[in-house]
Motif scaffolding. Structure first.
Motif, PDB file in Angstrom:
ATOM      1  N   GLY A   1       9.511  -6.335  -3.899  1.00 55.07           N
ATOM      2  CA  GLY A   1       8.998  -7.661  -3.600  1.00 55.07           C
ATOM      3  C   GLY A   1       9.554  -8.189  -2.298  1.00 55.07           C
ATOM      4  O   GLY A   1       9.117  -9.218  -1.797  1.00 55.07           O
ATOM      5  N   ALA A   2      10.544  -7.477  -1.731  1.00 58.31           N
ATOM      6  CA  ALA A   2      11.152  -7.887  -0.463  1.00 58.31           C
ATOM      7  C   ALA A   2      11.563  -6.647   0.321  1.00 58.31           C
ATOM      8  O   ALA A   2      12.102  -5.701  -0.242  1.00 58.31           O
ATOM      9  CB  ALA A   2      12.377  -8.755  -0.717  1.00 58.31           C
ATOM     10  N   VAL A   3      11.275  -6.678   1.605  1.00 55.58           N
ATOM     11  CA  VAL A   3      11.780  -5.670   2.532  1.00 55.58           C
ATOM     12  C   VAL A   3      12.453  -6.437   3.663  1.00 55.58           C
ATOM     13  O   VAL A   3      11.818  -7.233   4.348  1.00 55.58           O
ATOM     14  CB  VAL A   3      10.670  -4.763   3.093  1.00 55.58           C
ATOM     15  N   VAL A   4      13.746  -6.225   3.816  1.00 56.64           N
ATOM     16  CA  VAL A   4      14.525  -6.876   4.864  1.00 56.64           C
ATOM     17  C   VAL A   4      14.875  -5.822   5.900  1.00 56.64           C
ATOM     18  O   VAL A   4      15.297  -4.720   5.549  1.00 56.64           O
ATOM     19  CB  VAL A   4      15.805  -7.514   4.282  1.00 56.64           C
ATOM     20  N   THR A   5      14.707  -6.181   7.177  1.00 58.31           N
ATOM     21  CA  THR A   5      15.028  -5.249   8.253  1.00 58.31           C
ATOM     22  C   THR A   5      16.029  -5.866   9.225  1.00 58.31           C
ATOM     23  O   THR A   5      16.146  -7.087   9.336  1.00 58.31           O
ATOM     24  CB  THR A   5      13.777  -4.838   9.051  1.00 58.31           C
ATOM     25  N   PHE A   6      16.728  -4.981   9.909  1.00 57.60           N
ATOM     26  CA  PHE A   6      17.597  -5.359  11.011  1.00 57.60           C
ATOM     27  C   PHE A   6      17.285  -4.421  12.154  1.00 57.60           C
ATOM     28  O   PHE A   6      17.165  -3.204  11.949  1.00 57.60           O
ATOM     29  CB  PHE A   6      19.072  -5.217  10.638  1.00 57.60           C
TER      30      PHE A   6
ATOM     31  N   ALA B   1      16.518  -0.853   7.088  1.00 57.69           N
ATOM     32  CA  ALA B   1      15.538  -1.498   6.212  1.00 57.69           C
ATOM     33  C   ALA B   1      15.998  -1.325   4.776  1.00 57.69           C
ATOM     34  O   ALA B   1      16.448  -0.248   4.381  1.00 57.69           O
ATOM     35  CB  ALA B   1      14.153  -0.888   6.392  1.00 57.69           C
ATOM     36  N   VAL B   2      15.895  -2.412   4.017  1.00 57.27           N
ATOM     37  CA  VAL B   2      16.283  -2.414   2.610  1.00 57.27           C
ATOM     38  C   VAL B   2      15.161  -3.046   1.809  1.00 57.27           C
ATOM     39  O   VAL B   2      14.696  -4.144   2.144  1.00 57.27           O
ATOM     40  CB  VAL B   2      17.598  -3.195   2.389  1.00 57.27           C
ATOM     41  N   ALA B   3      14.727  -2.361   0.757  1.00 54.69           N
ATOM     42  CA  ALA B   3      13.674  -2.876  -0.120  1.00 54.69           C
ATOM     43  C   ALA B   3      14.233  -3.079  -1.519  1.00 54.69           C
ATOM     44  O   ALA B   3      14.939  -2.226  -2.045  1.00 54.69           O
ATOM     45  CB  ALA B   3      12.501  -1.905  -0.173  1.00 54.69           C
ATOM     46  N   SER B   4      13.915  -4.228  -2.097  1.00 52.60           N
ATOM     47  CA  SER B   4      14.351  -4.568  -3.448  1.00 52.60           C
ATOM     48  C   SER B   4      13.266  -5.394  -4.121  1.00 52.60           C
ATOM     49  O   SER B   4      12.368  -5.912  -3.457  1.00 52.60           O
ATOM     50  CB  SER B   4      15.652  -5.382  -3.373  1.00 52.60           C
ATOM     51  N   SER B   5      13.373  -5.536  -5.414  1.00 56.47           N
ATOM     52  CA  SER B   5      12.424  -6.383  -6.134  1.00 56.47           C
ATOM     53  C   SER B   5      12.501  -7.834  -5.663  1.00 56.47           C
ATOM     54  O   SER B   5      11.508  -8.551  -5.679  1.00 56.47           O
ATOM     55  CB  SER B   5      12.692  -6.355  -7.641  1.00 56.47           C
ATOM     56  N   HIS B   6      13.690  -8.261  -5.240  1.00 57.95           N
ATOM     57  CA  HIS B   6      13.919  -9.657  -4.864  1.00 57.95           C
ATOM     58  C   HIS B   6      14.661  -9.753  -3.543  1.00 57.95           C
ATOM     59  O   HIS B   6      15.439  -8.869  -3.180  1.00 57.95           O
ATOM     60  CB  HIS B   6      14.713 -10.373  -5.967  1.00 57.95           C
TER      61      HIS B   6
END
Length: 155
Positions: free
Chosen positions: A32-37, A105-110
């Motif tokens: 539900g979320a993909v955060v990148t740097f 990049a990190v993907a998690s449900s939240h």
């Protein structure tokens, strides 16, 4: 290894790295979320004009990078029980202004877990992975900047 975190990739690359490739690698139907740097080469440092950079890595840097990524396995747990997926790459060799030097990049449900893990991953890489930055300034001077410490010798 605990399945809380799935390391999709932990790479050193002489070729350009891409946020889009990182996102594509970690996306899943459970995310539900993909955060990148994306740490990019800037044109200044400490008030001086930078023209370009070059990164050099210790021979064990790739192993240390993988170990740093794996060390995050128990840092966060996805509230829904799905693995948190991680992709990270650091460039080596010459880079120009504006090029990504470090992409994660990190993907998690939240989102909370994705933000936390991505931030911690970047901080640990900068502190632990033996990669050195050579900065070439507009005035012709050159400066070496250390990022990480040398690994302990293997016995």
């Amino acid at each position: 290894m605990d399945t809380n975190v799935e390391i999709v990739a932990a790479l050193l690359s002489a070729e350009p790295i891409s946020v889009d490739a990182a996102i594509a690698a970690v996306e899943s139907s459970t995310a539900g979320a993909v955060v990148t740097f994306s740490g990019v080469v800037r044109n200044h440092d400490g008030g001086a004009s930078v023209e370009r950079l070059a990164y050099s890595a210790h021979p064990l840097a790739k192993k240390v990078l993988a170990e740093v990524a794996a060390s995050l396995a128990n840092l966060v747990k996805d509230p829904d029980g799905h693995p948190v997926r991680v992709w990270v790459a650091h460039r080596v060799g010459p880079l120009e202004i504006g090029e990504p030097a470090l992409v994660a990049a990190v993907a998690s449900s939240h989102r909370a877990e994705a933000f936390e893990l991505c931030s911690e991953l970047v901080e640990r890489i900068k502190a632990q992975v033996p990669i050195w930055k050579e900065q070439f300034f507009s005035d012709g001077t050159v400066e070496w900047v250390g990022a990480g410490e040398l690994p302990e010798p293997q016995q």
